[in-house]
Design a protein around this motif. Structure first.
Motif, PDB file in Angstrom:
ATOM      1  N   PHE A 220      -3.824   7.740  -3.853  1.00  0.00           N
ATOM      2  CA  PHE A 220      -3.778   8.936  -3.023  1.00  0.00           C
ATOM      3  C   PHE A 220      -2.487   9.693  -3.306  1.00  0.00           C
ATOM      4  O   PHE A 220      -2.462  10.913  -3.358  1.00  0.00           O
ATOM      5  CB  PHE A 220      -3.874   8.585  -1.534  1.00  0.00           C
ATOM      6  CG  PHE A 220      -3.615   9.764  -0.664  1.00  0.00           C
ATOM      7  CD1 PHE A 220      -4.602  10.725  -0.474  1.00  0.00           C
ATOM      8  CD2 PHE A 220      -2.372   9.972  -0.085  1.00  0.00           C
ATOM      9  CE1 PHE A 220      -4.340  11.852   0.274  1.00  0.00           C
ATOM     10  CE2 PHE A 220      -2.110  11.099   0.665  1.00  0.00           C
ATOM     11  CZ  PHE A 220      -3.100  12.043   0.846  1.00  0.00           C
ATOM     12  N   LYS A 221      -1.433   8.932  -3.529  1.00  0.00           N
ATOM     13  CA  LYS A 221      -0.126   9.558  -3.714  1.00  0.00           C
ATOM     14  C   LYS A 221      -0.113  10.518  -4.908  1.00  0.00           C
ATOM     15  O   LYS A 221       0.458  11.600  -4.824  1.00  0.00           O
ATOM     16  CB  LYS A 221       0.934   8.479  -3.910  1.00  0.00           C
ATOM     17  CG  LYS A 221       2.323   9.037  -3.809  1.00  0.00           C
ATOM     18  CD  LYS A 221       3.272   7.992  -3.369  1.00  0.00           C
ATOM     19  CE  LYS A 221       4.566   8.574  -2.918  1.00  0.00           C
ATOM     20  NZ  LYS A 221       5.448   7.551  -2.414  1.00  0.00           N
ATOM     21  N   ALA A 222      -0.754  10.095  -6.009  1.00  0.00           N
ATOM     22  CA  ALA A 222      -0.780  10.951  -7.195  1.00  0.00           C
ATOM     23  C   ALA A 222      -1.508  12.255  -6.883  1.00  0.00           C
ATOM     24  O   ALA A 222      -1.082  13.350  -7.284  1.00  0.00           O
ATOM     25  CB  ALA A 222      -1.479  10.218  -8.336  1.00  0.00           C
TER      26      ALA A 222
ATOM     27  N   LYS B 225       8.189   8.651   6.344  1.00  0.00           N
ATOM     28  CA  LYS B 225       7.810   9.943   5.789  1.00  0.00           C
ATOM     29  C   LYS B 225       6.574   9.856   4.894  1.00  0.00           C
ATOM     30  O   LYS B 225       6.214  10.823   4.212  1.00  0.00           O
ATOM     31  CB  LYS B 225       8.979  10.522   4.996  1.00  0.00           C
ATOM     32  CG  LYS B 225      10.012  11.176   5.902  1.00  0.00           C
ATOM     33  CD  LYS B 225      10.964  12.004   5.104  1.00  0.00           C
ATOM     34  CE  LYS B 225      11.932  12.722   6.037  1.00  0.00           C
ATOM     35  NZ  LYS B 225      13.062  13.274   5.301  1.00  0.00           N
ATOM     36  N   CYS B 226       5.906   8.699   4.841  1.00  0.00           N
ATOM     37  CA  CYS B 226       4.713   8.526   4.011  1.00  0.00           C
ATOM     38  C   CYS B 226       3.655   9.532   4.452  1.00  0.00           C
ATOM     39  O   CYS B 226       3.365   9.647   5.645  1.00  0.00           O
ATOM     40  CB  CYS B 226       4.197   7.101   4.157  1.00  0.00           C
ATOM     41  SG  CYS B 226       2.737   6.778   3.168  1.00  0.00           S
ATOM     42  N   PRO B 227       3.052  10.278   3.499  1.00  0.00           N
ATOM     43  CA  PRO B 227       2.124  11.339   3.900  1.00  0.00           C
ATOM     44  C   PRO B 227       0.890  10.822   4.633  1.00  0.00           C
ATOM     45  O   PRO B 227       0.195  11.571   5.305  1.00  0.00           O
ATOM     46  CB  PRO B 227       1.744  12.001   2.573  1.00  0.00           C
ATOM     47  CG  PRO B 227       2.060  11.003   1.522  1.00  0.00           C
ATOM     48  CD  PRO B 227       3.229  10.223   2.040  1.00  0.00           C
ATOM     49  N   ILE B 228       0.584   9.530   4.467  1.00  0.00           N
ATOM     50  CA  ILE B 228      -0.670   9.055   5.043  1.00  0.00           C
ATOM     51  C   ILE B 228      -0.466   7.721   5.772  1.00  0.00           C
ATOM     52  O   ILE B 228      -1.235   6.787   5.644  1.00  0.00           O
ATOM     53  CB  ILE B 228      -1.758   9.043   3.935  1.00  0.00           C
ATOM     54  CG1 ILE B 228      -3.157   9.092   4.484  1.00  0.00           C
ATOM     55  CG2 ILE B 228      -1.554   7.917   2.946  1.00  0.00           C
ATOM     56  CD1 ILE B 228      -4.126   9.840   3.603  1.00  0.00           C
TER      57      ILE B 228
ATOM     58  N   MET C 273       0.799  -1.214   0.000  1.00  0.00           N
ATOM     59  CA  MET C 273       0.000   0.000   0.000  1.00  0.00           C
ATOM     60  C   MET C 273       0.832   1.265   0.000  1.00  0.00           C
ATOM     61  O   MET C 273       0.284   2.352  -0.035  1.00  0.00           O
ATOM     62  CB  MET C 273      -0.953  -0.010   1.193  1.00  0.00           C
ATOM     63  CG  MET C 273      -2.077  -1.004   0.975  1.00  0.00           C
ATOM     64  SD  MET C 273      -3.342  -0.874   2.191  1.00  0.00           S
ATOM     65  CE  MET C 273      -2.480  -1.246   3.667  1.00  0.00           C
ATOM     66  N   CYS C 274       2.140   1.107   0.114  1.00  0.00           N
ATOM     67  CA  CYS C 274       2.978   2.296   0.175  1.00  0.00           C
ATOM     68  C   CYS C 274       4.271   2.035  -0.583  1.00  0.00           C
ATOM     69  O   CYS C 274       4.854   0.975  -0.440  1.00  0.00           O
ATOM     70  CB  CYS C 274       3.272   2.602   1.636  1.00  0.00           C
ATOM     71  SG  CYS C 274       4.538   3.830   1.874  1.00  0.00           S
ATOM     72  N   ASN C 275       4.666   2.966  -1.424  1.00  0.00           N
ATOM     73  CA  ASN C 275       5.949   2.777  -2.114  1.00  0.00           C
ATOM     74  C   ASN C 275       6.933   3.897  -1.774  1.00  0.00           C
ATOM     75  O   ASN C 275       7.843   4.191  -2.526  1.00  0.00           O
ATOM     76  CB  ASN C 275       5.746   2.667  -3.630  1.00  0.00           C
ATOM     77  CG  ASN C 275       5.209   3.934  -4.243  1.00  0.00           C
ATOM     78  OD1 ASN C 275       4.833   4.859  -3.528  1.00  0.00           O
ATOM     79  ND2 ASN C 275       5.171   4.001  -5.555  1.00  0.00           N
ATOM     80  N   CYS C 276       6.696   4.518  -0.642  1.00  0.00           N
ATOM     81  CA  CYS C 276       7.606   5.591  -0.228  1.00  0.00           C
ATOM     82  C   CYS C 276       8.948   4.976   0.155  1.00  0.00           C
ATOM     83  O   CYS C 276       8.988   3.910   0.765  1.00  0.00           O
ATOM     84  CB  CYS C 276       7.054   6.312   0.994  1.00  0.00           C
ATOM     85  SG  CYS C 276       5.499   7.114   0.658  1.00  0.00           S
ATOM     86  N   ARG C 277      10.022   5.654  -0.251  1.00  0.00           N
ATOM     87  CA  ARG C 277      11.343   5.121   0.051  1.00  0.00           C
ATOM     88  C   ARG C 277      11.547   5.117   1.573  1.00  0.00           C
ATOM     89  O   ARG C 277      12.023   4.176   2.151  1.00  0.00           O
ATOM     90  CB  ARG C 277      12.404   5.971  -0.631  1.00  0.00           C
ATOM     91  CG  ARG C 277      13.370   5.096  -1.387  1.00  0.00           C
ATOM     92  CD  ARG C 277      14.301   5.916  -2.215  1.00  0.00           C
ATOM     93  NE  ARG C 277      13.806   6.075  -3.579  1.00  0.00           N
ATOM     94  CZ  ARG C 277      14.305   6.974  -4.424  1.00  0.00           C
ATOM     95  NH1 ARG C 277      15.254   7.800  -4.021  1.00  0.00           N
ATOM     96  NH2 ARG C 277      13.847   7.062  -5.639  1.00  0.00           N
TER      97      ARG C 277
ATOM     98  N   GLU D 202      -0.332   4.243   3.673  1.00  0.00           N
ATOM     99  CA  GLU D 202      -1.481   3.865   2.835  1.00  0.00           C
ATOM    100  C   GLU D 202      -1.546   4.700   1.565  1.00  0.00           C
ATOM    101  O   GLU D 202      -2.612   4.849   0.974  1.00  0.00           O
ATOM    102  CB  GLU D 202      -2.777   4.060   3.636  1.00  0.00           C
ATOM    103  CG  GLU D 202      -2.924   3.127   4.801  1.00  0.00           C
ATOM    104  CD  GLU D 202      -4.308   3.226   5.418  1.00  0.00           C
ATOM    105  OE1 GLU D 202      -4.721   4.354   5.738  1.00  0.00           O
ATOM    106  OE2 GLU D 202      -4.958   2.193   5.558  1.00  0.00           O
ATOM    107  N   CYS D 203      -0.391   5.220   1.139  1.00  0.00           N
ATOM    108  CA  CYS D 203      -0.422   6.201   0.051  1.00  0.00           C
ATOM    109  C   CYS D 203      -0.804   5.620  -1.301  1.00  0.00           C
ATOM    110  O   CYS D 203      -1.165   6.341  -2.212  1.00  0.00           O
ATOM    111  CB  CYS D 203       0.910   6.921  -0.032  1.00  0.00           C
ATOM    112  SG  CYS D 203       2.265   5.815  -0.393  1.00  0.00           S
ATOM    113  N   LEU D 204      -0.764   4.291  -1.466  1.00  0.00           N
ATOM    114  CA  LEU D 204      -1.106   3.724  -2.775  1.00  0.00           C
ATOM    115  C   LEU D 204      -2.571   3.312  -2.873  1.00  0.00           C
ATOM    116  O   LEU D 204      -2.989   2.728  -3.860  1.00  0.00           O
ATOM    117  CB  LEU D 204      -0.215   2.522  -3.086  1.00  0.00           C
ATOM    118  CG  LEU D 204       1.250   2.851  -3.391  1.00  0.00           C
ATOM    119  CD1 LEU D 204       1.999   1.601  -3.799  1.00  0.00           C
ATOM    120  CD2 LEU D 204       1.380   3.899  -4.480  1.00  0.00           C
TER     121      LEU D 204
HETATM  122 ZN   LIG Z   1       3.669   5.907   1.292  1.00  0.00          ZN
END
Ligand SMILES: [Zn+2]
Ligand SMILES: [Zn+2]
Length: 369
Positions: free
Chosen positions: A272-274, A237-240, A229-233, A243-245
């Motif tokens: 959400f990330k986009a 620091k994931c904005p949410i 659900m998240c591809n943040c490096r 669950e950003c994907l």
């Molecule tokens: Zn993320």
């Protein structure tokens, strides 16, 4: 004398190729083999080349380079199996099946002798599936009119493929064409797109059990992939919070300053990330300042040099709009969230509730006219 050269190309998948060259001595052939290998190697591909073959089994044909004969080929444990003549399939498929097999077998046999040698297994398979047609060799025609490629004007055809079932007694095809003529009569503005020359009907078969099973299996792997659900490096620091994907969500942004707290409710059909990145760019580029109520507020605070902090949460999940749905679940969910929001400083305007769904636009016929 000619030799067959068999190419075996190993890439992500395996595929075979075949080439025929004039016979040459051993060292010359070896040189050629190495040359081909190096061409492929340059492109980062691997290839296995087998040379000096006189006879080769390629796909479903055995080719002989010495006597120029060819005949059908089947792997030793491959037994042909066809749909039963009583099976619930469109009648013309069942009717055409023996003809199709005879045609293919004739095409890959150089003469009637090879055809008769090979036909036994196929005839038997057809008989055990309830067909009683006899297989007769079809002579190859060398009529130039047949081989001449006729120029055809390509026409955009819209196919309607209802599934076929023996239990349905309604003549679906007739009814469908009748409806087409009724609703798009000559002179109608959409008649150019929907008329009996551009819309055709053909029955489709339903997938067999093994295809259904395989698709549920591959669906599972898709779901497993979706678990990511998240591809943040940097996950922290994931904005949410990881669950950003997630897609098709209604989210809330909380804009915190020292004195006040503002809320903004938004939706996105995609990840959400986009959407988050689009918001971020609207905070940084002044020409996008008016894109949302949130960006307007952020720019206002920036100009007054008021420090702020932004926090994002997902409020609800919705169904993205698909053609044929009566309402857009995602837009309605967002409106409900705005309506029922208890926040005093909600940045969304109440009149947003009257906005028309944007997601339906992409499916409009407008673009065809
Ligand atoms: Zn993320
Ligand atoms: Zn919508």
């Amino acid at each position: 004398m000619m030799f067959l050269v068999l190419f075996l190309l190993t890439l992500e998948y395996r595929d075979d190729g075949l080439a025929m060259i004039p016979a040459a001595n051993g060292p010359k052939m070896d040189k050629l083999r190495k040359q081909i290998g190096s061409v492929f190697k340059k492109e980062g591909l691997k290839i296995t080349v087998t040379t000096n073959l006189v006879e080769v089994n390629f796909l479903d044909v055995t080719l002989n380079a010495v006597n120029g004969r060819y005949c059908p080929y089947r792997k030793p444990n491959d037994h042909p199996l066809y749909i039963n003549a009583q099976s619930n399939h469109p009648p013309n498929i069942i009717k055409q099946l023996p003809k199709m097999i005879t045609k293919r077998l004739s095409d890959i046999s150089c003469d009637a002798e090879e055809f008769n040698k090979a036909k036994g297994a196929y005839e038997q398979a057809l008989r055990s599936s309830g067909y009683d047609e006899k297989m007769e060799y079809i002579e190859k025609t060398s009529n130039p009119a047949d081989s001449k490629v006729r120029r055809k004007r390509t026409r955009n055809i819209i196919w309607y493929n209802p599934p076929y079932s023996l239990n349905v007694t309604t003549n679906i095809g007739k009814k469908f064409l009748w409806l087409l003529a009724k609703h798009f009569p000559r002179g109608h503005r959409l008649n150019k797109i929907f008329n009996k020359n551009t819309v055709k009907l053909s029955y489709s078969c339903l997938p067999n059990v093994s295809t259904i099973l395989n698709s549920t299996r591959s669906q599972k792997t898709v779901e497993e992939k979706e678990d990511r659900m998240c591809n943040c490096r940097n996950k922290a620091k994931c904005p949410i919070s990881g669950e950003c994907l997630k897609t098709a969500v209604v989210y809330e942004a909380t804009l915190q300053t020292e004195e006040t707290q503002y809320q903004y409710i938004g939706l996105t059909e995609h990840t959400f990330k986009a959407r988050y990145n689009a918001h971020k760019s609207s905070f940084n580029n002044e020409n996008q300042r008016l894109s949302t109520e949130l960006s307007k507020k952020v720019w206002e605070l920036k100009e007054q040099h008021v420090p702020y902090n932004l926090k994002w949460t997902i409020l609800r999940h919705g169904q993205p709009y698909r053609g044929g749905m009566r309402a857009c679940d995602l837009c309605l969910t967002e409106k409900l969230c705005i309506l029922t929001s208890k926040h005093e400083n909600l940045l969304n305007k109440r009149r947003e509730i009257l906005n028309k769904c944007r997601h339906m636009n992409k499916l409009l016929l407008k673009k065809c006219l």
